[in-house]
Design an enzyme around this catalytic site. Structure first.
Site, PDB file in Angstrom:
ATOM      1  N   ALA A 157       0.739  -1.058   0.138  1.00 18.29           N
ATOM      2  CA  ALA A 157      -0.090   0.016   0.025  1.00 18.29           C
ATOM      3  C   ALA A 157       0.884   1.195  -0.014  1.00 18.29           C
ATOM      4  O   ALA A 157       1.780   1.195   0.746  1.00 18.29           O
ATOM      5  CB  ALA A 157      -0.980  -0.108   1.210  1.00 18.29           C
ATOM      6  N   LYS A 196       6.259   0.287   7.854  1.00 14.82           N
ATOM      7  CA  LYS A 196       5.770   1.619   7.423  1.00 14.82           C
ATOM      8  C   LYS A 196       7.252   2.360   6.884  1.00 14.82           C
ATOM      9  O   LYS A 196       7.915   2.829   8.064  1.00 14.82           O
ATOM     10  CB  LYS A 196       4.779   2.374   8.179  1.00 14.82           C
ATOM     11  N   ASP A 206      -9.058   8.824  12.258  1.00 16.74           N
ATOM     12  CA  ASP A 206      -9.157   8.491  10.702  1.00 16.74           C
ATOM     13  C   ASP A 206      -9.755   6.852  10.621  1.00 16.74           C
ATOM     14  O   ASP A 206      -9.276   6.074  10.136  1.00 16.74           O
ATOM     15  CB  ASP A 206      -7.748   8.720  10.174  1.00 16.74           C
ATOM     16  N   ALA A 246       0.762   5.801   0.083  1.00 14.29           N
ATOM     17  CA  ALA A 246       0.185   6.853   0.328  1.00 14.29           C
ATOM     18  C   ALA A 246       0.922   7.892   0.185  1.00 14.29           C
ATOM     19  O   ALA A 246       2.198   8.086  -0.156  1.00 14.29           O
ATOM     20  CB  ALA A 246      -0.507   6.833   1.625  1.00 14.29           C
ATOM     21  N   GLN A 299       4.814   4.243   2.529  1.00 14.34           N
ATOM     22  CA  GLN A 299       4.024   3.211   1.963  1.00 14.34           C
ATOM     23  C   GLN A 299       4.407   1.849   2.849  1.00 14.34           C
ATOM     24  O   GLN A 299       5.493   1.939   3.980  1.00 14.34           O
ATOM     25  CB  GLN A 299       4.778   3.032   0.798  1.00 14.34           C
ATOM     26  N   VAL A 300       3.745   0.949   2.829  1.00 16.18           N
ATOM     27  CA  VAL A 300       3.643  -0.322   3.838  1.00 16.18           C
ATOM     28  C   VAL A 300       3.932  -1.417   3.203  1.00 16.18           C
ATOM     29  O   VAL A 300       3.660  -1.734   1.731  1.00 16.18           O
ATOM     30  CB  VAL A 300       2.459  -0.539   4.423  1.00 16.18           C
TER      31      VAL A 300
END
Length: 518
Positions: free
Chosen positions: A131, A155, A290, A133, A137-138
């Site tokens: 993933a 992360k 969130d 962003a 990222q992960v």
């Protein structure tokens, strides 16, 4: 001056992109001051003719085109319907913080630089990004140590992102200062405060040690909760640019079909989502800000598991009591009490009348109570409440707006699981129990105990404070603030006499402060 030119150039580019996407197309020129009407006409002239969707969707496209900093700004503005309007805020919620991943090799360099070790000495395996962003990222990895082999989520901070955000945030501060200088409405909405909050949030998001600390604190708060948990932090493999957490094998709440295949009780999950959020807010004063479906999973035991702790909300004791009493007041239809709470908290100026404010609040509460249970929205209630408070000169409270917007998201998640969820019935056990605990006899005793403790602290510090006051008094009597020094020396009392006069006032002041701290 050159810095200002840079701000203006970059903001002009951002304005052009927004104008091109049609963000300003529906703005009424009559609502703007005369100097702003010509730029608005130009913005409408260059807008794409085939722009579809409302202002919010146009703003979403513009933010996505402008890059990571503006994506974050757009997500943050989604929490501020008082600024962009409810419709735009809802459309901005769709602004996904998804960016193309950067190469695995660059992530490896960041990790090896952070720990001053080779990757093979840190992780047994390390995957391609799963993933990505705007900030990080992960990757999925495994760790082998004395405790055995376990799967972890890693992360990694995006290279060069700190410099990019620093530049763009500087531009936003420049624009906010200009707006507050020329607009009273911008001052009321605290544009500078908006950017400050965004900057603080981004700074914390870009230091993964702080996110790890938030996850750790959050985990301690919920350790005894049966229906909610937080992944463990691997502090040995966490640094400023790298965060390592327990890997969560679970079903995301966004995958309704998978939840049904797994046999999970969706109605129960909906209740857990709402009650967990309210518990974190009013009991702990620390909540996940969130809490969308992508950050919530269900593990094999049916527990809700939250991930991604970059954005956390905090409420002080006063704000927690404010929230609990307001919700409880609406649940019990005690609008007078809801109004009084606003005044007691100092949120509404004393120049306003409690009775008038209670009348306005009744106009919000009664229509909601006339609806069916599955049509009642706490998030909408708080949104309407903030609209009413603006009429009574209540200034924007950033922490409360973040809470309100998080509630919008949480309520949406719960409704997606159980469309018939009764919000009041679900919230009442949490809010009612808190009210009983904090405002009942036991709570009053605890509050009195804290007041006595505060008095004890001040009493303990009193000799030192009095010594300091005496030193100040002697200094004042020794210095000649009157031009006629001979007359001053004749009129000024001896240091000891000055202290005899000042001491009772100092003690009275300190006691008054102690009483106010109760």
């Amino acid at each position: 001056m050159f810095q200002a030119v840079g701000h203006i150039f970059r903001l002009a580019h951002a304005s052009f992109v927004m104008a091109r996407e049609g963000v300003f197309s529906n703005v009424d020129a009559a609502m703007l001051p005369p100097p702003a009407r010509a730029p608005l006409a130009l913005a409408k002239l260059i807008a794409r003719r085939r722009t579809t969707g409302g202002t919010g969707s146009r703003l979403t496209r513009a933010m996505a085109r402008l890059g990571p900093s503006y994506v974050k700004l757009g997500q943050f503005l989604a929490t501020r319907p008082d600024i962009v309007g409810m419709n735009s805020a809802r459309e901005l919620e769709a602004l996904q913080d998804r960016m193309p991943p950067f190469p695995r090799d660059e992530a490896v360099k960041v990790i090896e630089r952070s720990f001053d070790k080779k990757l093979a000495d840190i992780y047994a395996t390390f995957s391609e990004p799963v993933a990505a962003a705007s900030i990080a990222q992960v990757h999925k990895a495994t760790v082998s140590d004395n405790a055995g082999t376990r799967e972890v989520a890693v992360k990694v901070l995006r290279p060069g992102i700190e410099r990019r955000f620093a530049r763009d945030l500087s531009d936003m501060f420049f624009a906010a200062r200009l707006a507050e200088r020329w607009s009273a409405e911008a001052q009321r909405l605290r544009f500078i405060g908006v950017v400050e909050t965004l900057a603080r949030t981004v700074r914390m998001e870009m230091d993964f040690r702080l996110e790890a600390a938030a996850a750790s604190e959050f985990g301690e708060n919920v350790a005894k909760d049966n229906d909610f948990r937080v992944p463990n932090v691997d502090w040995n493999l966490t640094a400023k640019d790298v965060l390592t957490l327990e890997w969560i094998d679970g079903v995301p709440l966004s995958d309704i079909a998978a939840l049904e295949r797994g046999g999970f009780d969706r109605e129960k999950l909906g209740r857990i989502v709402i009650q967990s959020f309210l518990t974190h807010a009013v009991r702990d004063g620390l909540f996940h800000a969130d809490m969308h479906q992508g950050n919530l999973f269900v593990d094999r035991e049916g527990r809700l598991v939250a991930v991604d702790f970059g954005i956390m909300g905090r409420l002080g004791p006063k704000e927690r009591r404010f929230l609990a009493e307001i919700l409880f007041g609406f649940i019990t239809r005690n609008y007078q009490r809801v109004a009084e709470v606003h005044f007691e908290a100092g949120y509404v100026p004393s120049s306003q009348r409690v009775a008038d404010f209670a009348q306005a609040i009744r106009a919000i509460g009664e229509p909601i109570h006339s609806r069916k249970a599955d049509e009642i929205s706490m998030a909408k209630l708080l949104t309407l409440l903030f609209e009413i408070t603006a009429l009574f000169e209540m200034k924007t409270r950033t922490e409360l707006v973040m809470l309100q917007k998080t509630m919008v998201v949480v309520e949406g998640v719960a409704r997606s699981l159980d469309p018939r969820l009764d919000m009041w019935k679900t919230a009442e056990p949490v809010i009612g129990e808190w009210i009983k605990e904090k405002l009942g006899p036991a709570g009053i005793i605890q509050e009195a105990g804290r007041g006595v403790a505060n008095l004890g602290k001040i009493a303990f510090q009193l000799p030192d404070l009095l010594d300091r006051a005496e030193a100040v008094a002697r200094r004042i009597s020794d210095e000649h603030f009157i031009f006629d020094s001979e007359r001053a020396q004749k009129q000024a009392p001896p240091a000891g006499e000055t202290w005899k006069w000042l001491a009772p006032w100092a003690i009275a002041t300190l006691l008054a402060v102690a009483l106010m701290l109760r």
